[in-house]
Design an enzyme around this catalytic site. Structure first.
Site: not given
Ligand code: PLP
Length: 385
Positions: A70, A149, A197, A235, A323
């Site tokens: 995303t 997907n 991902s 970080t 989703c």
């Protein structure tokens, strides 16, 4: 439990978990610190960048670590439209993109960009001629997913990339479902930006990357420190980045065999269901689809009811994408194929992995036969048929 929802997420490989664990408890230094102990985290992270770049035929400096698909999609679209604003304000995408692209495009429209959503054919493949015709003098970006997907359809990304290059337009592809399953090469496939991902290829959740060709004028996405070459502050998640790289290495080393064996199992499942369950149909292209994807509609059945019954039998599948499975809206992807509502609402997505066994597929098919018949018992339309 039988897990047939690998497009939603995959099991993290044991080796990956083991590799990650030392970066929590032993080599936990901040990669931006300058002493030797932290240097070990930094080298592991830079090695991960090299590993990932190698899988794509890219240079390590073209890989930026992100929090997942995303973010990578958001970054690619939102930053390039900003840096190329003077050149133009028109983007082209397809009608079957993931919400990470769709909602970003909607946001861009609200801020003054124009977006053309091109059609797909009845199997979910974009029409190249329509894509070419949609190009305007102010088109700056084409963003088309590598693999869908929901229906697993593969787009002709090499040809799209070739067309974009010829017309001087940047090409971004959301390869979240494709990366780790099928080979993809940024130079051969003429890709300028690519999203991936880790949790879709047996890596950890919450980490991914964006590939950006060196010549592409990307802008920083998260402001703060100088991490990721001043482009994405914060970080870095070293354990996850190291885990993602190992998962990338493992899936690329085994890709050839996995592709063949998973596709064989997929075809077995599809054939058995289509043969043994009346009024069932395959959604998407049979040949040009991801090795593990079987999206099947059962007419006169409500997919959410079927899903709940399958769940009670210990079988995990999705209706549409994970989703959107909590949403009551019919799948936008299946609707874009021009399918009637009764086919769209009876669709379930089963996505296999290399770990899926034939025994599991037999159990799933037999259970489906029973449950689909049960669901239809109370369906007036079916009874009247
Ligand atoms: N793009 C596609 C095609 C996807 O399938 C997904 C996840 O399902 C995403 C983007 C979002 O990825 P992430 O879950 O890493 O944010």
């Amino acid at each position: 439990m039988i897990y047939l929802d690998n497009a939603a997420t995959t099991m993290t490989y044991q080796e990956v978990v083991k590799e990650m664990s030392q970066y929590f408890t032993e080599l936990y230094g901040n990669p931006s610190s300058i002493y030797e102990f932290a240097g070990k985290s930094k080298s592991a992270m830079e090695e991960a960048r090299v590993t990932i770049a190698n899988t794509l035929g890219a240079s390590p400096k073209e890989i930026y670590f992100t929090s997942g698909g995303t973010e990578s999609d958001n970054w690619a679209l939102r930053s390039i439209t900003k840096t190329l604003k003077k050149k133009g304000n028109h983007i082209i995408t397809s009608k079957i993109e993931h919400p990470a692209i769709m909602n970003t495009c909607k946001h861009l429209e609200e801020t003054g960009y124009r977006v053309t959503y091109i059609n797909v054919d009845e199997n979910g493949i974009i029409k190249l001629r329509e894509l070419e015709q949609a190009i305007e003098p102010d088109t700056i970006l084409i963003s088309i997913m590598a693999a869908n997907n929901e229906i697993g359809t593969l787009q002709p990304i090499r040809l799209i990339g070739e067309l974009a290059k010829k017309r001087g337009i940047l090409f971004h592809t959301d390869a979240v479902q494709m990366y780790g399953q099928l080979p993809i090469q940024v130079n051969r496939d003429n890709i300028d930006m690519l999203s991936a991902s880790a949790h879709k290829f047996h890596g950890p959740k919450g980490v991914g990357f964006l590939y950006v060709r060196e010549s592409v004028p990307i802008a920083p996405f998260i402001l703060g420190g100088s991490q990721e070459n001043h482009m994405r502050a914060g970080t870095q998640n070293v354990p996850s980045i190291v885990g993602m790289a190992l998962a990338a290495k493992m899936t690329h080393e085994t890709m050839q065999n996995r592709m063949i064996s998973t596709a064989k199992k997929r075809d077995y499942l599809i054939r058995r269901i289509l043969r043994e369950v009346p009024f069932s149909r395959l959604n998407g292209d049979w040949k040009r689809r991801l090795p593990g994807n079987a999206n099947i509609s059962f007419q006169f059945v409500n997919a959410s009811e079927l899903l709940a019954l399958l769940d009670m039998k210990g079988i995990c599948v999705s209706a549409g994408s994970a989703c959107s499975s909590h949403s009551k809206k019919p799948s936008a992807v299946l609707t874009a194929l021009g399918l009637p509502e009764e086919i769209v609402q009876g669709a379930i997505r089963m996505t296999l992995s290399d770990e899926t066994t034939m025994k599991e597929l037999d159990y799933v098919t037999n259970t489906l036969k029973e449950l689909v018949a049960d669901c239809r018992k109370n369906n007036d339309e079916y009874l009247a048929f």
